[in-house]
Scaffold this motif. Structure first.
Motif, PDB file in Angstrom:
ATOM      1  N   ALA A 115       7.453  -8.895  -2.203  1.00  0.00           N
ATOM      2  CA  ALA A 115       6.920  -7.912  -3.149  1.00  0.00           C
ATOM      3  C   ALA A 115       5.660  -8.480  -3.749  1.00  0.00           C
ATOM      4  CB  ALA A 115       7.933  -7.639  -4.261  1.00  0.00           C
ATOM      5  N   SER A 116       4.655  -7.658  -3.851  1.00  0.00           N
ATOM      6  CA  SER A 116       3.414  -8.100  -4.464  1.00  0.00           C
ATOM      7  C   SER A 116       2.714  -6.903  -5.067  1.00  0.00           C
ATOM      8  CB  SER A 116       2.520  -8.788  -3.425  1.00  0.00           C
ATOM      9  OG  SER A 116       2.284  -7.918  -2.360  1.00  0.00           O
ATOM     10  N   VAL A 117       1.937  -7.122  -6.077  1.00  0.00           N
ATOM     11  CA  VAL A 117       1.273  -6.033  -6.771  1.00  0.00           C
ATOM     12  C   VAL A 117      -0.159  -6.432  -7.068  1.00  0.00           C
ATOM     13  CG1 VAL A 117       3.324  -5.006  -7.805  1.00  0.00           C
ATOM     14  CG2 VAL A 117       2.226  -6.913  -8.938  1.00  0.00           C
ATOM     15  N   THR A 118      -1.002  -5.462  -7.242  1.00  0.00           N
ATOM     16  CA  THR A 118      -2.392  -5.735  -7.564  1.00  0.00           C
ATOM     17  C   THR A 118      -2.532  -5.975  -9.053  1.00  0.00           C
ATOM     18  OG1 THR A 118      -2.921  -3.428  -7.946  1.00  0.00           O
ATOM     19  CG2 THR A 118      -3.101  -4.229  -5.687  1.00  0.00           C
ATOM     20  N   HIS A 119      -3.709  -6.490  -9.430  1.00  0.00           N
ATOM     21  CA  HIS A 119      -3.937  -6.823 -10.838  1.00  0.00           C
ATOM     22  C   HIS A 119      -3.937  -5.598 -11.724  1.00  0.00           C
ATOM     23  CE1 HIS A 119      -7.911  -5.539  -9.581  1.00  0.00           C
ATOM     24  NE2 HIS A 119      -8.267  -5.476 -10.839  1.00  0.00           N
TER      25      HIS A 119
ATOM     26  N   VAL B 107       1.999  -2.088  -1.309  1.00  0.00           N
ATOM     27  CA  VAL B 107       0.738  -2.113  -0.570  1.00  0.00           C
ATOM     28  C   VAL B 107      -0.269  -1.189  -1.249  1.00  0.00           C
ATOM     29  CG1 VAL B 107       1.847  -2.665   1.622  1.00  0.00           C
ATOM     30  CG2 VAL B 107       1.501  -0.261   0.985  1.00  0.00           C
ATOM     31  N   THR B 108      -1.518  -1.301  -0.807  1.00  0.00           N
ATOM     32  CA  THR B 108      -2.587  -0.456  -1.343  1.00  0.00           C
ATOM     33  C   THR B 108      -3.265   0.316  -0.220  1.00  0.00           C
ATOM     34  OG1 THR B 108      -4.073  -2.367  -1.226  1.00  0.00           O
ATOM     35  CG2 THR B 108      -3.014  -1.920  -3.342  1.00  0.00           C
ATOM     36  N   ALA B 109      -2.467   0.751   0.747  1.00  0.00           N
ATOM     37  CA  ALA B 109      -3.007   1.412   1.937  1.00  0.00           C
ATOM     38  C   ALA B 109      -3.780   2.678   1.596  1.00  0.00           C
ATOM     39  CB  ALA B 109      -1.864   1.740   2.900  1.00  0.00           C
ATOM     40  N   GLN B 110      -3.353   3.398   0.538  1.00  0.00           N
ATOM     41  CA  GLN B 110      -4.016   4.635   0.147  1.00  0.00           C
ATOM     42  C   GLN B 110      -4.823   4.447  -1.140  1.00  0.00           C
ATOM     43  OE1 GLN B 110      -1.685   8.318   1.753  1.00  0.00           O
ATOM     44  NE2 GLN B 110      -0.224   7.153   0.542  1.00  0.00           N
ATOM     45  N   LYS B 111      -5.286   3.175  -1.338  1.00  0.00           N
ATOM     46  CA  LYS B 111      -6.132   2.806  -2.469  1.00  0.00           C
ATOM     47  C   LYS B 111      -5.438   3.041  -3.808  1.00  0.00           C
ATOM     48  CE  LYS B 111     -10.456   2.877   0.015  1.00  0.00           C
ATOM     49  NZ  LYS B 111     -11.906   3.104  -0.017  1.00  0.00           N
ATOM     50  N   ARG B 112      -4.106   2.879  -3.776  1.00  0.00           N
ATOM     51  CA  ARG B 112      -3.310   2.794  -4.989  1.00  0.00           C
ATOM     52  C   ARG B 112      -2.052   2.020  -4.637  1.00  0.00           C
ATOM     53  NH1 ARG B 112      -2.590   8.259  -3.472  1.00  0.00           N
ATOM     54  NH2 ARG B 112      -0.458   8.735  -2.809  1.00  0.00           N
TER      55      ARG B 112
ATOM     56  N   VAL C 138       4.853   5.214   2.065  1.00  0.00           N
ATOM     57  CA  VAL C 138       3.553   5.566   2.645  1.00  0.00           C
ATOM     58  C   VAL C 138       3.782   6.178   4.021  1.00  0.00           C
ATOM     59  CG1 VAL C 138       1.292   4.728   3.346  1.00  0.00           C
ATOM     60  CG2 VAL C 138       2.455   3.690   1.384  1.00  0.00           C
ATOM     61  N   PRO C 139       3.405   7.436   4.235  1.00  0.00           N
ATOM     62  CA  PRO C 139       3.726   8.119   5.498  1.00  0.00           C
ATOM     63  C   PRO C 139       2.749   7.778   6.624  1.00  0.00           C
ATOM     64  CG  PRO C 139       2.606   9.625   4.043  1.00  0.00           C
ATOM     65  CD  PRO C 139       2.763   8.351   3.278  1.00  0.00           C
ATOM     66  N   MET C 140       2.705   6.516   6.994  1.00  0.00           N
ATOM     67  CA  MET C 140       1.908   6.082   8.138  1.00  0.00           C
ATOM     68  C   MET C 140       2.464   4.741   8.594  1.00  0.00           C
ATOM     69  SD  MET C 140      -1.662   4.672   6.463  1.00  0.00           S
ATOM     70  CE  MET C 140      -2.012   6.175   5.546  1.00  0.00           C
ATOM     71  N   SER C 141       2.074   4.330   9.775  1.00  0.00           N
ATOM     72  CA  SER C 141       2.544   3.067  10.326  1.00  0.00           C
ATOM     73  C   SER C 141       1.732   1.919   9.736  1.00  0.00           C
ATOM     74  CB  SER C 141       2.429   3.077  11.854  1.00  0.00           C
ATOM     75  OG  SER C 141       2.932   1.883  12.395  1.00  0.00           O
ATOM     76  N   ILE C 142       2.412   1.025   9.027  1.00  0.00           N
ATOM     77  CA  ILE C 142       1.774  -0.108   8.356  1.00  0.00           C
ATOM     78  C   ILE C 142       2.582  -1.367   8.647  1.00  0.00           C
ATOM     79  CG2 ILE C 142       0.985  -1.072   6.163  1.00  0.00           C
ATOM     80  CD1 ILE C 142       1.027   1.706   5.004  1.00  0.00           C
TER      81      ILE C 142
END
Length: 804
Positions: free
Chosen positions: A12-16, A48-53, A60-64
């Motif tokens: 688990a990780s989060v942005t600032h 994750v921040t795949a959708q810039k959040r 997230v409805p995509m392959s990551i």
């Protein structure tokens, strides 16, 4: 730097920018995941921040694919090329000029031009690295790396038809932390890296990280007692995180690297003259290259040490505007000077040596607003501007080459020493984009995004004359022009030898304007607790690229136009067995228009030369499966598999132009390495194996209260793959691709070590490619040889890490 834990299945990780309560929850999940124990969190929640959040990867409805810094360290991912160890659908190949090329799900191309922009977007904390060489230092001090598969044009713009690789750097902390690691192994290779992070005052935190990679020559000449392949790379990053108020945050990132390593020498796979009857005498009796990963050859007394410098600055500002949302500004600038020296022929005399000098520069600005409207609608809207510059000078020297036989046919006896090429390119892109996610019900959501981009590009370039060569070319062109009833020409020293259709030499100047409208629409449904299915339709574009190649034809310097990919994907994400098993899968179909592939353009003097071409119609379909599993306490299993079918479909009848390269009535034609027209229709793409997969297994056990022991290993495997399109078909062999095809192979890595109970330190021994498998990573044509880069031999060593 990554923490000492090396056995995490997920994290688990989060942005600032996230709230403090999320950090607390994530930290608890991190602890259970990295210790490998079963808990309510199971394999852990990945943010994750795949959708810039920031959001859970399973929503997230995509392959990551997301991989933590700990996992990267444990599996020997020391640079971007090593990501293939954890991502089976990815191929990373090295060109003869040293820059990497990324292919994801078969979407890619092989082009040695430093200024070519990739099909897989490369980012560090959402800051674009528009040229693949810029990613050399991206793996320093990572929190994680996120790989988004499929077109990502709505949020990430052009040049992301294959997907996006986003490196997430570890951020400054509000308490003091420091750590480091040291690795040493075979060939005296290793690295030393470290970081320190903490507050300067109540509102300002800093993080400084650095890394130095070193090593002696791992390649060994098989005709004399010499080695090649020294490693000398230094990377650093400084980050300042400033929170002047609760609603305003800034993150400044200053980073760069110096690379003075030696270029890898290719192995000679085949000797064959480009000009019949003109093979130099030095090839007589030349011994074939042994099938040994270390064996290669290069010019006696040659200097193949590079000198590359990269510097980047980025500034992110986040401004919370209450109910309106968060305004984010992202500014960046990068500059890179590249000097590469490479032996490109695989023999110990100058058949073809390439010395390249390039300057790459980029500046970009993105401004976006993200927020929620009520409890059901989330949105992102924004605009961006990017400017790119690529100045490239390539000096190709072939003192002892059959190419000089072309001049001899015209009575020109002075040998052609070199053919320098200069190309200067500029790109400007302006975009506007938007994306929404709407909850129809708590279990059913829809998604839509669109971007409009306008790109203006211009380029100028030609092949120059080498020292004294202007006389020979002036004679040659004057002779040909006399047959056409035209007057003679005279080329000034150092002038352009590339010529128009009437053999009049000069500088080529080119311009283009392109528009693109990538989009994405989709739906996802939570069919059960912790199980989601989704379906997407998306479209992406890769922009035009100007080539750098040795050609006497000015029209060869025109750009390959932009490609368009429309993707259809369905998939699922499911957490099972009390969240001890995470199972993700997807099936996809890609419809390609004007796909850019490396083909050849025929030159009347130099023969066929590599250049990106556009294939009118092609397609890709496939499926993939990914698993993360903690079946019992201490045992972690992670793996994935990809099935891929690629095919060139050819042309429509209306595009047919009989007898030429391009569209004909029965398919799409291009030249092989020796100038024969080949029908490419029906062929699969290069660097697109039908089957690929990876599996990592590790067992960790407490041997006393403050000490753990672990043992693990991984396998990376793929089926056969073509490394050049249409090559060798004219040879009449039973297997026409016998040189440019790599047969199926598997690579095995192992590790064994101990760590502190709290994972604050670890020490482990490792082995990579322990079976010493011989395999080619890429194949290309030189002057009178077909050569290939061979994968690294068996290596072994020791890594020690600590964190406080």
């Amino acid at each position: 730097m990554a923490t000492a834990s090396i056995c995490a299945v997920s994290f688990a990780s989060v942005t600032h920018a996230e709230a403090a309560d999320q950090n607390v929850a994530a930290a608890a999940t991190q602890q259970s995941a990295t210790t490998g124990t079963r808990s309510d969190a199971g394999v852990g929640e990945i943010i994750v921040t795949a959708q810039k959040r920031s959001e859970s990867i399973n929503t997230v409805p995509m392959s990551i694919t997301a991989v933590s810094g700990e996992q990267l360290l444990a599996k020997g991912v020391n640079g971007p090329a090593d990501l293939v160890k954890v991502l089976p659908s990815l191929q990373v190949t090295q060109t003869q000029k040293g820059n990497p090329v990324y292919t994801l799900r078969g979407v890619g191309f092989f082009d040695g031009t430093q200024g070519s922009r990739p099909t897989v977007g490369l980012y560090v904390d959402e800051v674009e690295l528009p040229f693949s060489s810029m990613a050399r230092g991206a793996t320093l001090d990572l929190e994680r790396v996120e790989v988004l598969k499929g077109p990502q044009g709505t949020l990430f713009g052009q040049n992301a038809t294959g997907g996006v690789i986003n490196y997430i750097a570890a951020k400054p902390t509000d308490v003091l932390h420091y750590g480091g690691s040291a690795t040493y192994g075979r060939f005296s290779e290793g690295n030393i890296q470290g970081y320190v992070s903490g507050p300067l005052n109540d509102t300002l935190s800093v993080r400084l990280a650095g890394k130095h990679e070193f090593g002696s020559g791992w390649q060994k000449s098989y005709t004399r007692d010499e080695t090649l392949g020294d490693i000398d790379v230094t990377t650093a990053r400084l980050q300042l995180d400033w929170h002047p108020s609760e609603r305003v945050k800034f993150l400044l990132n200053l980073n760069g690297f110096n690379d003075r390593s030696e270029s890898q020498a290719p192995a000679s796979l085949e000797i064959r003259s480009r000009v019949p009857g003109a093979l130099p005498a030095q090839f007589d009796g030349y011994p074939p290259t042994p099938r040994n990963p270390r064996a290669a050859d290069w010019d006696v007394g040659g200097n193949f040490r590079n000198d590359t410098k990269f510097r980047q600055a980025s500034l992110r500002g986040d401004f919370e505007l209450g109910d309106i949302g968060t305004l984010t500004s992202l500014s960046s600038y990068a500059h890179m000077d590249i000097l590469t020296r490479a032996d490109a022929d695989g023999v110990n005399f100058p058949n073809l040596v390439q010395n390249d000098t390039s300057t790459l520069e980029t500046a970009a600005q993105e401004l976006r607003l993200a927020g929620d409207i009520g409890s059901r609608l989330s949105y992102v809207v924004g605009t961006s501007y990017a400017w790119y510059r690529a100045e490239q000078y390539s000096d190709q020297r072939f003192t002892i080459s059959s190419i000089n036989g072309t001049f001899a046919m015209f009575g020109i006896t002075d040998p052609l020493e070199s053919s320098p090429v200069f190309v200067s390119s500029r790109y400007k892109t302006l975009s506007a984009f938007g994306n929404i996610d709407y909850k129809i019900t708590d279990a059913l959501k829809i998604h839509a995004g669109i971007r409009y981009s306008e790109t203006k590009a211009k380029s100028s370039g030609c092949m120059l004359t080498g020292e004294g060569d202007e006389v020979g070319f002036s004679m040659l062109y004057s002779f040909v022009r006399s047959q056409l009833g035209l007057g003679p020409v005279s080329i000034a020293p150092g002038g352009c030898q590339s010529a128009s259709a009437t053999y009049e030499p000069g500088l080529g100047r080119f311009k283009l304007k392109e528009h693109s409208v990538p989009f994405r629409v989709g739906i996802d449904w939570d069919v059960a607790p912790r199980t989601m299915v989704y379906a997407n339709v998306s479209r992406g574009f890769k922009g035009a690229s100007y080539p750098v190649l040795g050609s006497t034809r000015l029209d060869a310097f025109e750009a390959a136009k932009q490609e368009e990919l429309t993707a259809y994907e369905v998939g699922f994400k499911s957490s099972l067995l009390n969240r001890s098993l995470q199972l993700n899968g997807a099936a996809f179909y890609y419809d390609y228009k004007d796909k850019q592939l490396l083909g050849s353009v025929f030159d009347p003097i130099f023969g066929p030369g590599p250049k990106l071409i556009n294939v009118p119609k092609s397609r890709v379909y496939g499926a993939e499966l990914q698993i993360d599993w903690v079946p019992v306490e201490g045992l972690t299993i992670a793996g994935g598999a990809t099935y891929l079918k690629t095919k060139i479909l050819g042309c429509s009848p209306a595009d047919a132009a009989p007898g030429t390269a391009g569209c004909q009535s029965d398919g799409f034609y291009n030249y092989d390495g020796y100038g024969s027209l080949i029908n490419l229709t029906g062929q699969r793409f290069a660097f697109a194996p039908e089957l690929s997969g990876n599996l990592d297994v590790q067992y960790k056990i407490a041997i006393r209260d403050d000490l753990n022991a672990f043992i693990g290993g991984s396998v990376q495997a793929q089926s056969s793959v073509l490394q050049r399109l249409g090559e060798n078909f004219a040879l009449g062999a039973a297997d026409p691709n016998r040189i440019t095809k790599q047969n199926a192979y598997a690579l095995v890595d192992v590790r064994l070590g101990v760590s502190g109970r709290d994972d604050r330190w670890s020490a482990f021994i490792w082995g990579r490619n322990v079976t010493n498998k011989y395999y080619k990573t890429s194949t290309f044509y030189s002057s009178d040889t077909t050569v290939g880069f061979i994968g690294r031999p068996a290596t072994y060593g020791l890594t020690v890490t600590f964190n406080h």
